[in-house]
Design a protein around this motif. Structure first.
Motif: not given
Ligand SMILES: C[S@@+](CC[C@H](N)C(=O)[O-])C[C@H]1O[C@@H](n2cnc3c(N)ncnc32)[C@H](O)[C@@H]1O
Length: 244
Positions: A114-123
């Motif tokens: 849980d809560a491992s990332f400050d941002a996620i992107v998916s394109v």
């Protein structure tokens, strides 16, 4: 490879499909002037969202050969690239300094705390994922509170849907996309409209002169349909959700 491989019959076969053309993906999808323009516009939107924040840990979900990951690494973000295709990931590992690559599938539980990332992107990814609700629920889980997810969705209510006939894809409307985020604790804070011209126009625009003509045409269409915050007629949009 000189043209895109034939669509797989089933959703589960996308890994093999993308393995087959990993080596040619960027050339075939972005290698001429018009396609490069559309692709660069997408990466710029994502980069602008992340540039306005202090660099941290970013998950590039469905990273492909690293087109977006490379831009984020240049901005100082520490990239984790997840993809079903090992051939795609091999290129990220080679080209994105300091990145971690993880072979895995969206639409299933992700192998992150849980809560491992400050941002996620998916394109250009979620149309290949049938269990969209699970994928976005997992984005919300692995994002820290206050973190953002910048997700590109292909718009079912646009000409884009004709490009995916016979493919095991799942397209949603932009309203549905926003609800998917909001219902899972990702408050929509921005929307960036993609191109309104059909893909064959951008393929036709293979040299700079044709690309200039297509861009001028797109401006006229965009002016008629509304500015960057209106998604009417857009083939896609990047929707940004903040983890509450
Ligand atoms: C069109 S490429 C986009 C790559 C990259 N995001 C970009 O914009 O250039 C789609 C990628 O999604 C990956 N993909 C498809 N289904 C997936 C799934 N269920 N989980 C993770 N990755 C998936 C494919 O292997 C492929 O690399």
């Amino acid at each position: 490879v000189t043209s895109l491989p034939v669509w797989p019959r089933e959703n589960a076969d996308w890994a093999r499909y993308f393995d087959t053309y990993a080596a040619d993906y960027e050339r075939l999808s972005f290698g001429s002037a018009g396609l490069a323009y559309v692709g660069a516009r997408e990466v710029d939107v994502i980069a602008a969202e992340l540039r306005s924040r202090a660099p941290g840990r970013v998950l590039d979900a469905g990273a492909g050969s690293g087109r977006v990951s490379r831009a984020l690494a240049q901005l100082g973000w520490t990239v984790t690239a997840l993809d079903v295709s090992s051939e795609m990931l091999r290129r990220v590992g080679r080209d994105v300094p300091g990145s971690t690559t993880v072979q895995g599938a969206l639409g299933r539980p992700l192998p992150f705390a849980d809560a491992s990332f400050d941002a996620i992107v998916s394109v250009r990814v979620l149309k290949y994922v049938d269990a969209l609700e699970v994928a976005i629920g997992e984005f919300a889980r692995v994002l820290r509170p206050g973190g953002i997810a910048a997700i590109e969705f292909t718009n079912r209510r646009s000409l884009a849907r004709f490009g995916y006939r016979d493919a095991p894809t799942r397209l949603v409307s932009m309203g549905e996309a926003q609800r998917l985020l909001e219902d899972r604790g990702l408050r929509v804070v921005a929307r960036h409209t993609g191109t309104r011209l059909p893909q064959p126009v951008w393929r036709w625009a293979r040299d700079p002169a044709r690309a200039r003509a297509a861009i001028a045409c797109e401006r006229v269409v965009a002016a008629a349909l509304g500015g960057a915050n209106r998604v009417v007629g857009a083939r896609s949009a990047v929707i940004v959700g903040a983890r509450v």
